[in-house]
Design a protein around this motif. Sequence first.
Motif, PDB file in Angstrom:
ATOM      1  N   PRO A  35      44.034 106.854  67.601  1.00 35.67           N
ATOM      2  CA  PRO A  35      45.161 105.937  67.434  1.00 35.67           C
ATOM      3  C   PRO A  35      44.815 104.823  66.455  1.00 35.67           C
ATOM      4  O   PRO A  35      43.653 104.447  66.315  1.00 35.67           O
ATOM      5  CB  PRO A  35      45.405 105.390  68.842  1.00 35.67           C
ATOM      6  CG  PRO A  35      44.159 105.659  69.595  1.00 35.67           C
ATOM      7  CD  PRO A  35      43.469 106.800  68.937  1.00 35.67           C
ATOM      8  N   SER A  36      45.824 104.329  65.788  1.00 36.78           N
ATOM      9  CA  SER A  36      45.678 103.193  64.898  1.00 36.78           C
ATOM     10  C   SER A  36      46.560 102.075  65.450  1.00 36.78           C
ATOM     11  O   SER A  36      47.067 102.187  66.569  1.00 36.78           O
ATOM     12  CB  SER A  36      46.100 103.599  63.479  1.00 36.78           C
ATOM     13  OG  SER A  36      45.825 102.575  62.558  1.00 36.78           O
ATOM     14  N   TYR A  37      46.779 101.043  64.690  1.00 36.16           N
ATOM     15  CA  TYR A  37      47.601  99.945  65.202  1.00 36.16           C
ATOM     16  C   TYR A  37      49.076 100.336  65.213  1.00 36.16           C
ATOM     17  O   TYR A  37      49.504 101.227  64.486  1.00 36.16           O
ATOM     18  CB  TYR A  37      47.364  98.672  64.395  1.00 36.16           C
ATOM     19  CG  TYR A  37      47.834  98.740  62.966  1.00 36.16           C
ATOM     20  CD1 TYR A  37      49.119  98.333  62.623  1.00 36.16           C
ATOM     21  CD2 TYR A  37      47.002  99.206  61.959  1.00 36.16           C
ATOM     22  CE1 TYR A  37      49.569  98.398  61.331  1.00 36.16           C
ATOM     23  CE2 TYR A  37      47.439  99.270  60.653  1.00 36.16           C
ATOM     24  CZ  TYR A  37      48.719  98.858  60.350  1.00 36.16           C
ATOM     25  OH  TYR A  37      49.159  98.933  59.053  1.00 36.16           O
ATOM     26  N   GLY A  38      49.816  99.670  66.062  1.00 39.91           N
ATOM     27  CA  GLY A  38      51.233  99.984  66.196  1.00 39.91           C
ATOM     28  C   GLY A  38      51.411 101.404  66.694  1.00 39.91           C
ATOM     29  O   GLY A  38      50.703 101.863  67.591  1.00 39.91           O
ATOM     30  N   SER A  39      52.306 102.116  66.082  1.00 42.59           N
ATOM     31  CA  SER A  39      52.570 103.501  66.494  1.00 42.59           C
ATOM     32  C   SER A  39      51.950 104.503  65.518  1.00 42.59           C
ATOM     33  O   SER A  39      52.348 105.657  65.472  1.00 42.59           O
ATOM     34  CB  SER A  39      54.077 103.730  66.590  1.00 42.59           C
ATOM     35  OG  SER A  39      54.671 103.487  65.323  1.00 42.59           O
ATOM     36  N   ARG A  40      50.974 104.068  64.768  1.00 42.26           N
ATOM     37  CA  ARG A  40      50.337 104.938  63.774  1.00 42.26           C
ATOM     38  C   ARG A  40      49.163 105.702  64.361  1.00 42.26           C
ATOM     39  O   ARG A  40      48.575 105.301  65.352  1.00 42.26           O
ATOM     40  CB  ARG A  40      49.855 104.114  62.582  1.00 42.26           C
ATOM     41  CG  ARG A  40      50.994 103.448  61.852  1.00 42.26           C
ATOM     42  CD  ARG A  40      50.512 102.605  60.718  1.00 42.26           C
ATOM     43  NE  ARG A  40      51.637 101.970  60.060  1.00 42.26           N
ATOM     44  CZ  ARG A  40      51.565 101.362  58.906  1.00 42.26           C
ATOM     45  NH1 ARG A  40      50.409 101.289  58.261  1.00 42.26           N
ATOM     46  NH2 ARG A  40      52.631 100.817  58.376  1.00 42.26           N
ATOM     47  N   VAL A  55      46.929 108.649  57.417  1.00 47.12           N
ATOM     48  CA  VAL A  55      47.580 107.773  58.396  1.00 47.12           C
ATOM     49  C   VAL A  55      49.040 108.199  58.496  1.00 47.12           C
ATOM     50  O   VAL A  55      49.731 108.312  57.476  1.00 47.12           O
ATOM     51  CB  VAL A  55      47.470 106.291  57.985  1.00 47.12           C
ATOM     52  CG1 VAL A  55      48.181 105.397  59.002  1.00 47.12           C
ATOM     53  CG2 VAL A  55      46.006 105.884  57.830  1.00 47.12           C
ATOM     54  N   ILE A  56      49.475 108.465  59.730  1.00 46.55           N
ATOM     55  CA  ILE A  56      50.843 108.948  59.957  1.00 46.55           C
ATOM     56  C   ILE A  56      51.548 108.117  61.024  1.00 46.55           C
ATOM     57  O   ILE A  56      50.915 107.359  61.768  1.00 46.55           O
ATOM     58  CB  ILE A  56      50.863 110.427  60.404  1.00 46.55           C
ATOM     59  CG1 ILE A  56      50.181 110.587  61.769  1.00 46.55           C
ATOM     60  CG2 ILE A  56      50.242 111.324  59.348  1.00 46.55           C
ATOM     61  CD1 ILE A  56      50.538 111.874  62.485  1.00 46.55           C
ATOM     62  N   ARG A  57      52.856 108.309  61.069  1.00 46.69           N
ATOM     63  CA  ARG A  57      53.666 107.765  62.157  1.00 46.69           C
ATOM     64  C   ARG A  57      54.646 108.862  62.545  1.00 46.69           C
ATOM     65  O   ARG A  57      55.301 109.451  61.683  1.00 46.69           O
ATOM     66  CB  ARG A  57      54.406 106.510  61.710  1.00 46.69           C
ATOM     67  CG  ARG A  57      55.192 105.849  62.828  1.00 46.69           C
ATOM     68  CD  ARG A  57      55.832 104.536  62.432  1.00 46.69           C
ATOM     69  NE  ARG A  57      56.622 104.652  61.225  1.00 46.69           N
ATOM     70  CZ  ARG A  57      56.411 103.950  60.107  1.00 46.69           C
ATOM     71  NH1 ARG A  57      55.426 103.094  60.042  1.00 46.69           N
ATOM     72  NH2 ARG A  57      57.181 104.114  59.056  1.00 46.69           N
ATOM     73  N   ARG A  58      54.719 109.157  63.816  1.00 42.15           N
ATOM     74  CA  ARG A  58      55.673 110.170  64.313  1.00 42.15           C
ATOM     75  C   ARG A  58      57.006 109.482  64.567  1.00 42.15           C
ATOM     76  O   ARG A  58      57.071 108.499  65.291  1.00 42.15           O
ATOM     77  CB  ARG A  58      55.143 110.815  65.584  1.00 42.15           C
ATOM     78  CG  ARG A  58      53.850 111.583  65.347  1.00 42.15           C
ATOM     79  CD  ARG A  58      53.323 112.218  66.625  1.00 42.15           C
ATOM     80  NE  ARG A  58      51.965 112.690  66.430  1.00 42.15           N
ATOM     81  CZ  ARG A  58      51.646 113.894  65.957  1.00 42.15           C
ATOM     82  NH1 ARG A  58      52.600 114.735  65.632  1.00 42.15           N
ATOM     83  NH2 ARG A  58      50.384 114.241  65.805  1.00 42.15           N
ATOM     84  N   GLU A  59      58.042 110.012  63.931  1.00 44.66           N
ATOM     85  CA  GLU A  59      59.387 109.433  64.039  1.00 44.66           C
ATOM     86  C   GLU A  59      60.385 110.547  64.300  1.00 44.66           C
ATOM     87  O   GLU A  59      60.481 111.481  63.511  1.00 44.66           O
ATOM     88  CB  GLU A  59      59.788 108.736  62.732  1.00 44.66           C
ATOM     89  CG  GLU A  59      58.839 107.673  62.270  1.00 44.66           C
ATOM     90  CD  GLU A  59      59.220 107.148  60.889  1.00 44.66           C
ATOM     91  OE1 GLU A  59      59.735 107.924  60.063  1.00 44.66           O
ATOM     92  OE2 GLU A  59      58.987 105.959  60.656  1.00 44.66           O
TER      93      GLU A  59
END
Length: 77
Positions: A35-40, A55-59
């Motif tokens: 995990p990274s910061y926020g929802s990343r 680095v990704i974000r699931r949306e």
Amino acid sequence: MKIVFSSHAVLKIEQRGLSRQDIIDTVTEPNFSRPSYGSREELYRKFGRNYLKVVIRRENNQIAVITAHWIARLRNG
């Protein structure tokens, strides 16, 4: 799941001479993630001696690639 690239990711891919296919391979079959910061999330895949960090974000029903770059070694944390 659909993979989309942010405008920042497109710029950095071009500047860094990265392969979109290597990034897609990392997203779909990472060696490991954390995990990274926020929802990343940070996804890692080894290519030769180096790791590609994506680095990704699931949306909704897609994965947004935020940025990507090569790293020589991993840091804890």
